[in-house]
Design an enzyme around this catalytic site. Structure first.
Site, PDB file in Angstrom:
ATOM      1  N   ASP A  36      -0.124  -4.361   1.292  1.00  0.00           N
ATOM      2  CA  ASP A  36      -0.852  -3.087   1.313  1.00  0.00           C
ATOM      3  C   ASP A  36      -1.165  -2.484  -0.037  1.00  0.00           C
ATOM      4  O   ASP A  36      -2.048  -1.646  -0.135  1.00  0.00           O
ATOM      5  CB  ASP A  36      -0.079  -2.064   2.161  1.00  0.00           C
ATOM      6  CG  ASP A  36      -0.964  -0.930   2.637  1.00  0.00           C
ATOM      7  OD1 ASP A  36      -2.184  -1.135   2.762  1.00  0.00           O
ATOM      8  OD2 ASP A  36      -0.446   0.175   2.883  1.00  0.00           O
ATOM      9  N   HIS A  72       4.101   2.154  -2.626  1.00  0.00           N
ATOM     10  CA  HIS A  72       2.674   2.198  -2.934  1.00  0.00           C
ATOM     11  C   HIS A  72       1.951   3.416  -2.362  1.00  0.00           C
ATOM     12  O   HIS A  72       0.726   3.531  -2.533  1.00  0.00           O
ATOM     13  CB  HIS A  72       1.992   0.909  -2.451  1.00  0.00           C
ATOM     14  CG  HIS A  72       2.128   0.658  -0.976  1.00  0.00           C
ATOM     15  ND1 HIS A  72       3.171  -0.057  -0.454  1.00  0.00           N
ATOM     16  CD2 HIS A  72       1.359   1.025   0.073  1.00  0.00           C
ATOM     17  CE1 HIS A  72       3.031  -0.130   0.860  1.00  0.00           C
ATOM     18  NE2 HIS A  72       1.943   0.528   1.201  1.00  0.00           N
ATOM     19  N   HIS A  88       4.436  -3.121   9.282  1.00  0.00           N
ATOM     20  CA  HIS A  88       4.323  -2.572   7.931  1.00  0.00           C
ATOM     21  C   HIS A  88       4.794  -1.129   7.979  1.00  0.00           C
ATOM     22  O   HIS A  88       4.132  -0.266   8.560  1.00  0.00           O
ATOM     23  CB  HIS A  88       2.883  -2.648   7.428  1.00  0.00           C
ATOM     24  CG  HIS A  88       2.708  -1.988   6.095  1.00  0.00           C
ATOM     25  ND1 HIS A  88       3.391  -2.388   4.969  1.00  0.00           N
ATOM     26  CD2 HIS A  88       1.950  -0.916   5.704  1.00  0.00           C
ATOM     27  CE1 HIS A  88       3.058  -1.626   3.944  1.00  0.00           C
ATOM     28  NE2 HIS A  88       2.190  -0.720   4.371  1.00  0.00           N
ATOM     29  N   ASP A 102       5.594   2.055   5.937  1.00  0.00           N
ATOM     30  CA  ASP A 102       5.476   2.809   4.691  1.00  0.00           C
ATOM     31  C   ASP A 102       6.701   3.681   4.470  1.00  0.00           C
ATOM     32  O   ASP A 102       7.094   4.444   5.364  1.00  0.00           O
ATOM     33  CB  ASP A 102       4.235   3.705   4.727  1.00  0.00           C
ATOM     34  CG  ASP A 102       2.948   2.915   4.583  1.00  0.00           C
ATOM     35  OD1 ASP A 102       2.839   2.169   3.603  1.00  0.00           O
ATOM     36  OD2 ASP A 102       2.062   3.053   5.449  1.00  0.00           O
TER      37      ASP A 102
END
Length: 1003
Positions: free
Chosen positions: A178, A423, A55, A57
């Protein structure tokens, strides 16, 4: 973003043309991707689909570039190393699989690869060993993003994948692991893009426990009240957030034991580790219906040394599967979310359904993730401004036939806006230095797009080629009444571009330094104007660089769709002017115009609103919640922070209603300037002939000398009997009914009565009184948190300044400063009220579109020109469409695609039943729509523009009602050259997407 919250562990213990969808054919490699590439499963066993993933970001604790290159040791994370080492590992073993999600990072990496490495990656993709999931430019937030920006960022990411890998680069699964809660509109968007399923990681802790205990963590999400099966999506709530099972993290960032299979070693642990894993697998399987479970083997920025993960996973698979010889029914395999989805679909089970959304999200009884709905209000506004300008740039590019050399400038803003949807970007949950970098990225994108607007407008305005081209300037700080060309030039031209496909007559205003002006339209007519004072609190905003003390107001009447009108503004002597100086008063009385006005009491406080012939009580109050402070060691001690809204008391501190006010009236606008205290003021504004109130609020710098963090709110209070119900938009589209202190799908136990009733407001929140048949709505200019905590009241949070972190990973307090002081935020609410029904509903819908895509102002200094010389040199009017679209149709997209093709989206903006006429189907002719070009052919695609609609086929899911939830394609096929075929019919809330080939006039 963050690791799994503590409660999760408690549950555990309990190349062809790229303008269109393409299909690549590599002569050296046969395509065997998608469901065809899925590994075999074993019948009669629990098949554990191990999904290696990372994941990544797109900014959070570090900037985008710092995450990609591995700079800044605040977090050991370098995306380039992840992709380098994963690709190397995948080439060694055809059984291995890996998924990747964030196209922004992948594209940054791909552009740095040589042809040899690109060939190797294409081979892995074509064999289904490297699979793209999600596919957007970023993993967008779902609470505070607008659907237009979400569709844009998904489309851009999908296009990059489609251009590069063809059908094998087409994701089939949404992967929203997420984001902090999940919207119904996002599920609808995925379904309309042709996705077969959605996986996510976060849902309310009570909802999760309820769903696991009832085996309903998998469902068919019926994501639209209007679109039916086209918006239905199989949805899976992940068991352990998106983390591996406890004790089985084999990354360089983890401390778990590796699998030691040397029997001569004193640390040999295979038997124990296998037993532990099987126990976990059986526990997880007990909460799901099929013989398949999915395990996410990865976390934030994992696989920077991919060999560590894969070596241990190889051992885990081998030794767990060896237990089958002794009667174990656990079968491990490398897999992907789409392969898991296909296996579950093949089981042909029946599934429960869901019709609401997953907001608000709480990770424990005192941690409601509703603060980020408002956090960093200025970056939320800047993102909305960026979307406005992106649509303008794309439209002007398409309307003026700019060349491919200009695509680079356009792509900069496309990608910047894609990053902003992440996000941890628009949410305001990033570190301050990262927020600054997001603003830098967006500012650069806007600056690049300014090249587009200058080039496009200057193709249109010179009456002869040899005439010099004007320089057009943006004024991005009009929200603080700052604009250099209007303040510094005695003569200037303001060109007003309308990005909507309907005729509008907006009021235009900008700061000026003179005392008398003349505004002339294209025909030389002198327009009525009004000078309005700029409130003193606005003049004193820290960082405002302007000497202007007044704004000039005029109305751009009948502004053509996708067109512009230029206005010549000149500073003149008073006797030559048609400018009205606003009358000033501090007396009470009626405020507004003949058909829309307020009455006030003797102290000047707004008391009643008369609109549409109906009078009802309405009042307003400002206040703030004190943010709770704790050590975050346990739930009861949670602090309010960037993510979490947790007020110290359920009762806000309401500001005394002793504001100082001045009223300014004139023929165009009436305004009340109110100063409530030294950090809070507002302007209440009513334009002539408009049926809504504009409330322009100014908050900050919030005082913190008392050591108390503050969360500022405004209340709109009425006599409406709303009976505990209120309505909020889902990402700017369909409305959802909310019930105070309740959830639609489980019995809510609520220990945070304020934060637990807050919902994301992307564009509007409203109340309805079914007895009196009255409605009160507030529309916003950016995403905010809001609620109705008492009948008849609407509450919206405007600004937050907190002094403590909430311990969910960002590691710093939400204490924004600018120019050495606390951050000042200024924004607008639009108050609409009156008899409920179709007239008001349609007005709200249309007003929301007008405020989302406001007319864009381009200024050009013209001190060397008079009106006569300018009008003889430059064209002052342009029409982009031949006929306005119907009132219920919105041109969602007009942008250059590739070659001679454009991308066009048309949208029906009303829901079923909102209007007896406008809520019905409507037909639009594409052929005769645009003025600068003719559409000669059109082919319909799915919403993401990466798959022809006629080729789309989604998995079928059976629900408990025994109906088949399958995408029914009621508009199949391509559109051809025949005029009658170039007609598009739209049903309520439907969006249709087309790749069109065009012929420009004169070519």
């Amino acid at each position: 973003m963050t690791a799994a919250p503590a409660w999760t562990l408690l549950v555990v213990c309990a190349a062809v043309t790229a303008s269109v969808p393409v299909q690549r054919n590599d002569p050296e490699t046969q395509e065997h991707c998608g469901y065809e590439s899925c590994p075999p499963i074993k019948d009669g066993m629990i098949n554990v689909h191990l999904v290696p993933h990372t994941h990544d970001d797109v900014g959070w604790l570090k900037t985008v570039d710092q995450y990609f290159f591995g700079q800044n040791n605040i977090q050991k994370a370098g995306v380039q190393y992840i992709l380098d080492t994963v690709v190397e590992e995948l080439q060694h073993d055809p059984k291995k699989r890996f998924i990747y999600v964030e196209t922004a990072f992948f594209w940054k990496w791909w552009n740095r690869q040589d042809d040899s490495h690109r060939h190797q990656v294409r081979k892995l993709v074509q064999q289904g060993r490297l699979e793209f999931i999600g596919g957007g430019w970023s993993m967008n937030d779902e609470a505070v993003t607008h659907y237009q920006s979400t569709i844009d960022q998904m489309t851009w990411g999908l296009r990059r994948l489609n251009d590069t890998f063809g059908k094998c680069g087409r994701p089939r699964v949404g992967w929203q692991i997420d984001p902090f809660g999940h919207s119904r509109e996002m599920a609808s968007i995925f379904a309309q893009m042709g996705y077969d399923g959605l996986f996510f990681g976060r849902l309310d802790y009570q909802d999760k426990m309820n769903r696991l205990s009832s085996k309903t963590a998998e469902m068919v999400w019926q994501a639209s009240d209007n679109l039916g099966k086209d918006a239905e999506l199989f949805t899976h709530a992940l068991y352990n957030h998106y983390s591996p099972p406890p004790g089985f993290c084999f990354d360089v960032l983890c401390d778990d034991e590796p699998i030691i299979d040397d029997k001569h070693s004193p640390d040999y642990n295979v038997d124990n580790r296998v037993t532990q894993f099987i126990q976990f697998a059986k526990l997880q399987a007990s909460f799901y219906n099929s013989k398949h479970i999915i395990m996410t083997m990865g976390e934030d920025f994992h696989y920077q040394e991919a060999h560590m993960w894969f070596k241990n996973l190889d051992k885990l698979i081998r030794y767990v599967n060896l237990r089958q010889a002794n009667g174990s029914n656990i079968n491990l395999l490398y897999s992907t979310p789409s392969c898991y989805l296909k296996a579950v679909n093949d089981a042909k089970l029946s599934w429960t359904t869901k019709q609401d959304d997953f907001f608000p999200y709480a990770s424990d009884s005192h941690a409601y993730w509703t603060g980020y709905y408002t956090s960093r209000p200025t970056i939320k506004y800047f993102e909305r401004l960026g979307n406005n300008y992106l649509q303008v740039c794309k439209q002007l590019y398409a309307l003026t036939d700019l060349g491919p050399e200009d695509q680079v400038d356009l792509n900069a803003l496309r990608e910047a806006m894609g990053v902003m949807q992440h996000h941890d970007a628009i949410t305001g949950t990033e570190k301050q230095k990262v927020a600054f970098d997001y603003a830098r990225i967006l500012s650069r994108g806007i600056a690049e797009c300014n090249i587009i607007t200058n080039t496009a407008v200057n193709k249109l305005v010179p009456l002869r080629k040899e005439y010099p081209t004007p320089v057009w300037e943006n004024c991005l700080k009009l929200n603080v009444s700052q604009c250099a060309p209007s303040e510094e030039s005695k003569n200037f031209v303001v060109t007003v571009y309308n990005p909507l496909a309907q005729v509008i007559s907006p009021y235009i205003r900008f700061p000026v330094t003179g005392s008398s002006y003349k505004v002339q339209d294209a025909k030389g007519n002198s327009l009525p104007t009004q000078l309005v004072p700029i409130p003193e609190p606005v003049q004193n905003i820290p960082g405002r660089m302007s000497q202007a003390t007044q704004e000039l107001v005029f109305r751009a009447v009948n502004l053509k769709p996708l067109g512009f009108q230029s206005y010549f503004v000149s500073q003149v002597k008073s006797e030559e002017s048609n400018t009205y100086i606003s009358d000033e008063s501090n007396a009470s009385g009626n405020f507004g115009h003949k058909t829309y006005y307020y009455t006030t009491n003797r102290r000047g406080v707004l008391k009643t609103l008369t609109t549409h012939g109906v009078k009802f009580q309405v009042a307003q109050a400002y206040g703030y919640y004190e943010g709770a402070v704790g050590d975050n060691e346990e739930a009861i001690n949670r602090s309010s922070g960037a993510y979490i809204f947790r007020p110290k008391s359920s009762t806000p501190k309401i500001m005394p209603n002793r504001s100082q006010f001045k009223t300014f009236k004139g023929p165009l606008v009436s305004e009340r300037h109110e100063v409530i205290n030294d950090w809070l003021s507002q302007v209440v504004r009513i334009y002539t002939d408009e049926q809504h109130t504009e409330v322009e609020w100014l908050v900050g710098p919030l005082p913190i000398k008392d050591g108390v963090g503050k969360e500022v709110i405004v209340k709109y209070m009425s006599e409406l009997s709303s009976k505990g119900k209120f309505y909020t938009d889902s990402n700017g589209r369909e409305l959802l009914e909310r019930t105070r202190n309740a959830r639609p799908t489980w019995h809510l136990k609520l220990e945070e009565p304020v934060a637990g009733n807050y919902y994301p407001i992307t564009s509007r929140i409203l109340l309805r009184d079914t007895d009196k048949k009255l409605e009160l709505a507030v529309l916003t200019d950016r995403a905010q948190g809001g609620s109705s905590l008492k009948d008849g009241e609407l509450e919206l949070m405007l600004h937050r300044r907190l002094l403590h972190d909430d311990a969910f990973g960002v590691g710093e307090a939400l204490n924004e400063t600018a120019f050495g002081k606390g951050l000042v935020a200024r924004g607008k609410h639009y108050l609409v009220g009156g008899p409920s029904g179709n007239v008001l509903t349609v007005y709200e819908r249309q007003l929301a579109q007008e405020k989302l895509l406001t007319p864009w102002l381009l200024f050009s200094r013209a001190d060397k020109y008079s009106f006569e010389s300018w009008s003889k040199t430059y064209r002052m009017e342009f029409d982009g469409v031949k006929m306005p679209l119907p009132a219920n149709v919105h041109l969602l997209t007009l942008e250059p695609w590739k070659g001679r093709s454009l991308l066009v989206r048309l949208e029906h903006i009303l829901e079923k039943g909102e209007d007896p006429k406008l809520s019905k189907s409507v037909t639009v002719s594409l052929k005769n729509l645009f003025a600068p070009f003719e559409i000669v052919s059109a082919r319909e695609t799915m919403l993401g523009a990466n798959e022809w609609k006629k080729d789309s086929s989604r998995l079928q899911w059976k629900t408990e009602s025994n109906s088949i939830d399958r995408h029914e394609d009621t508009h199949q096929g391509s559109l051809n050259h025949a005029e009658d075929i170039l007609s598009v019919t739209l049903e309520p809330m439907q969006i249709r997407t087309f790749v069109v080939e065009v012929k420009y006039a004169g070519k």
